[in-house]
Design a protein around this motif. Structure first.
Motif, PDB file in Angstrom:
ATOM      1  N   GLY A  52       0.825  -1.207   0.000  1.00 32.25           N
ATOM      2  CA  GLY A  52       0.000   0.000   0.000  1.00 32.25           C
ATOM      3  C   GLY A  52       0.849   1.243   0.000  1.00 32.25           C
ATOM      4  O   GLY A  52       2.046   1.179   0.278  1.00 32.25           O
ATOM      5  N   CYS A  56      -0.042   4.532   4.734  1.00 34.19           N
ATOM      6  CA  CYS A  56      -1.398   3.957   4.780  1.00 34.19           C
ATOM      7  C   CYS A  56      -1.618   3.100   6.021  1.00 34.19           C
ATOM      8  O   CYS A  56      -2.715   2.607   6.238  1.00 34.19           O
ATOM      9  CB  CYS A  56      -1.697   3.159   3.521  1.00 34.19           C
ATOM     10  SG  CYS A  56      -0.855   1.566   3.445  1.00 34.19           S
ATOM     11  N   SER A 228      -5.673   0.816   1.257  1.00 36.69           N
ATOM     12  CA  SER A 228      -5.965   2.150   0.719  1.00 36.69           C
ATOM     13  C   SER A 228      -5.118   3.182   1.453  1.00 36.69           C
ATOM     14  O   SER A 228      -4.551   2.874   2.502  1.00 36.69           O
ATOM     15  CB  SER A 228      -7.437   2.469   0.965  1.00 36.69           C
ATOM     16  OG  SER A 228      -7.615   2.710   2.350  1.00 36.69           O
ATOM     17  N   PRO A 229      -5.040   4.418   0.927  1.00 42.25           N
ATOM     18  CA  PRO A 229      -4.365   5.483   1.685  1.00 42.25           C
ATOM     19  C   PRO A 229      -5.047   5.688   3.035  1.00 42.25           C
ATOM     20  O   PRO A 229      -6.169   5.237   3.248  1.00 42.25           O
ATOM     21  CB  PRO A 229      -4.530   6.728   0.807  1.00 42.25           C
ATOM     22  CG  PRO A 229      -4.833   6.214  -0.556  1.00 42.25           C
ATOM     23  CD  PRO A 229      -5.529   4.892  -0.371  1.00 42.25           C
ATOM     24  N   ARG A 235      -8.294  -2.749   0.454  1.00 42.11           N
ATOM     25  CA  ARG A 235      -8.818  -2.352  -0.848  1.00 42.11           C
ATOM     26  C   ARG A 235      -9.093  -3.599  -1.706  1.00 42.11           C
ATOM     27  O   ARG A 235     -10.113  -3.694  -2.364  1.00 42.11           O
ATOM     28  CB  ARG A 235      -7.783  -1.433  -1.484  1.00 42.11           C
ATOM     29  CG  ARG A 235      -7.944  -1.113  -2.910  1.00 42.11           C
ATOM     30  CD  ARG A 235      -9.154  -0.208  -3.117  1.00 42.11           C
ATOM     31  NE  ARG A 235      -9.457  -0.168  -4.536  1.00 42.11           N
ATOM     32  CZ  ARG A 235      -9.313   0.910  -5.286  1.00 42.11           C
ATOM     33  NH1 ARG A 235      -8.925   2.037  -4.759  1.00 42.11           N
ATOM     34  NH2 ARG A 235      -9.582   0.857  -6.566  1.00 42.11           N
ATOM     35  N   GLU A 266      -4.580  -0.528  -9.548  1.00 42.02           N
ATOM     36  CA  GLU A 266      -5.335  -0.233  -8.318  1.00 42.02           C
ATOM     37  C   GLU A 266      -4.639   0.831  -7.479  1.00 42.02           C
ATOM     38  O   GLU A 266      -5.280   1.717  -6.930  1.00 42.02           O
ATOM     39  CB  GLU A 266      -5.497  -1.512  -7.489  1.00 42.02           C
ATOM     40  CG  GLU A 266      -6.570  -2.422  -8.027  1.00 42.02           C
ATOM     41  CD  GLU A 266      -6.982  -3.464  -6.983  1.00 42.02           C
ATOM     42  OE1 GLU A 266      -8.121  -3.382  -6.502  1.00 42.02           O
ATOM     43  OE2 GLU A 266      -6.156  -4.335  -6.653  1.00 42.02           O
ATOM     44  N   LEU A 267      -3.309   0.717  -7.403  1.00 40.29           N
ATOM     45  CA  LEU A 267      -2.555   1.706  -6.632  1.00 40.29           C
ATOM     46  C   LEU A 267      -2.652   3.093  -7.269  1.00 40.29           C
ATOM     47  O   LEU A 267      -2.822   4.101  -6.581  1.00 40.29           O
ATOM     48  CB  LEU A 267      -1.079   1.300  -6.530  1.00 40.29           C
ATOM     49  CG  LEU A 267      -0.729   0.374  -5.366  1.00 40.29           C
ATOM     50  CD1 LEU A 267       0.633  -0.285  -5.578  1.00 40.29           C
ATOM     51  CD2 LEU A 267      -0.729   1.151  -4.047  1.00 40.29           C
ATOM     52  N   ASP A 269      -5.071   4.194  -9.153  1.00 44.56           N
ATOM     53  CA  ASP A 269      -6.442   4.704  -8.975  1.00 44.56           C
ATOM     54  C   ASP A 269      -6.611   5.401  -7.631  1.00 44.56           C
ATOM     55  O   ASP A 269      -7.482   6.253  -7.469  1.00 44.56           O
ATOM     56  CB  ASP A 269      -7.453   3.543  -9.009  1.00 44.56           C
ATOM     57  CG  ASP A 269      -7.703   3.072 -10.427  1.00 44.56           C
ATOM     58  OD1 ASP A 269      -7.254   3.759 -11.366  1.00 44.56           O
ATOM     59  OD2 ASP A 269      -8.333   2.005 -10.584  1.00 44.56           O
ATOM     60  N   MET A 270      -5.794   4.999  -6.672  1.00 42.92           N
ATOM     61  CA  MET A 270      -5.957   5.559  -5.314  1.00 42.92           C
ATOM     62  C   MET A 270      -5.257   6.903  -5.168  1.00 42.92           C
ATOM     63  O   MET A 270      -5.442   7.586  -4.187  1.00 42.92           O
ATOM     64  CB  MET A 270      -5.395   4.581  -4.278  1.00 42.92           C
ATOM     65  CG  MET A 270      -6.183   3.309  -4.173  1.00 42.92           C
ATOM     66  SD  MET A 270      -5.709   2.386  -2.721  1.00 42.92           S
ATOM     67  CE  MET A 270      -4.419   1.352  -3.282  1.00 42.92           C
ATOM     68  N   GLU A 271      -4.383   7.235  -6.130  1.00 42.19           N
ATOM     69  CA  GLU A 271      -3.578   8.452  -5.968  1.00 42.19           C
ATOM     70  C   GLU A 271      -4.416   9.720  -6.125  1.00 42.19           C
ATOM     71  O   GLU A 271      -5.422   9.707  -6.792  1.00 42.19           O
ATOM     72  CB  GLU A 271      -2.422   8.457  -6.986  1.00 42.19           C
ATOM     73  CG  GLU A 271      -1.243   7.678  -6.458  1.00 42.19           C
ATOM     74  CD  GLU A 271      -0.165   7.435  -7.512  1.00 42.19           C
ATOM     75  OE1 GLU A 271      -0.269   7.994  -8.617  1.00 42.19           O
ATOM     76  OE2 GLU A 271       0.757   6.679  -7.206  1.00 42.19           O
TER      77      GLU A 271
END
Ligand SMILES: Nc1ncnc2c1ncn2[C@@H]1O[C@H](COP(=O)(O)OP(=O)(O)OP(=O)(O)O)[C@@H](O)[C@H]1O
Ligand SMILES: [Mg+2]
Length: 271
Positions: A52, A56, A228-229, A235, A266-267, A269-271
């Motif tokens: 992550g 996080c 997730s962050p 996630r 996926e990583l 997308d979280m930024e």
């Protein structure tokens, strides 16, 4: 998804049970919500990787499993025993744990063998027995011949091997590893990844391993928990089913690259 199996993991007993665990840190600037309510179950002899973004809550989760931090709510059981009774830690549950941090954390003024044997020294094991054990462990992790040296005389990779030997010294059932190879160059890191897989297969321990590296996660894990962050929450969970022992060539397989690509997406997308 290719390379990811929907089959249930073998039903080994649950070794680490993280139920509704949450962590908030009170600070002078306000409360930092580090880990959101999370459930994680790790089975005996499973290799679980926590992946992550920075901040996080990965280290926080590991420190809670290790009993170094108490959760703000929820319960943690290790090998069927609750880690906490009120604000008291169960020392028996903690006896099962070995920890390896990002930097080797060796005592600079002790020889490698004394460092490796330190947990045994603290447990009152005789000098002779612990030196025998230290030598066997140095051999096991590939630093035979360096037992009498000082930590500063070893390379970063060798110091990390010594730290792993130290964590293995009292045969812990569970190894917690917090970015243990983060500071190493890519080639040494590959070697250490092969090494940790080999040791894990010999020792049959349960490993929770934290990393930033997607490739390292896919190479090592039975299961990757992507967080997730902050506040960290699960996630996604990815099962990785490449046969063991894996060698570095597995990384060139399209299935491996598919998983890496998927996790990277996926990583991002979280930024
Ligand atoms: N003792 C503490 N007091 C206050 N805040 C803390 C404390 N420990 C951690 N935090 C905060 O909790 C969050 C999670 O920290 P943690 O170290 O667990 O992240 P991490 O995922 O391990 O990050 P990294 O990948 O950079 O190591 C961060 O925002 C951090 O600043
Ligand atoms: Mg960390």
């Amino acid at each position: 998804m290719v390379g990811v199996s929907g089959a249930a993991a073998p039903a080994r007993p649950v070794e680490i049970d993280f139920a509704g665990v949450e962590k908030r840190f009170p600070t002078p600037e306000g409360v930092v919500h580090a880990v959101a309510k999370t459930d994680i179950q790790v089975r005996q002899q499973e290799f679980v990787v926590l992946l992550g973004p920075s901040g996080c809550g990965k280290t926080t989760i590991l420190r809670m499993i290790a009993g170094l931090l108490q959760p703000s709510s929820g319960t943690i059981a290790v090998a069927g025993r609750d880690l906490w009774q009120g604000s008291r830690r169960d020392s028996q549950a903690l006896a099962e744990l070995g920890i390896v941090f990002q930097d080797a954390n060796l005592f600079p003024w002790y020889s490698i063998e004394r460092n490796v044997a330190m947990p045994l020294e603290l447990r009152g094991v005789s000098h002779r027995e612990r030196m025998e054990r230290a030598r066997a462990l140095c051999d096991l992790v590939g630093i035979k011949g360096f037992e009498k040296r000082w930590p500063r005389e070893l390379s970063g990779g060798m110091r990390q091997r010594a730290a792993i030997a130290r964590a293995l010294s009292y045969d812990p059932e569970i190894l917690l590893m917090d970015e243990p190879f983060g500071a190493l160059d890519a080639m040494t890191r590959d070697t250490m990844n092969l090494e940790i897989q080999r040791l894990w297969m010999i020792q049959k321990s349960t490993i929770v391993f934290v990393t930033h590296s997607i490739a390292e996660a896919v190479f090592l894990a039975d299961r990757i928990i992507l967080l997730s962050p902050r506040p960290g929450r699960i996630r996604s969970v990815t099962e990785v089913t490449f046969p063991r022992p894996r060698d570095m060539v597995v990384q060139t397989q399209p299935e491996f690259q598919d998983i890496v690509r998927h996790l990277r997406g996926e990583l991002e997308d979280m930024e």
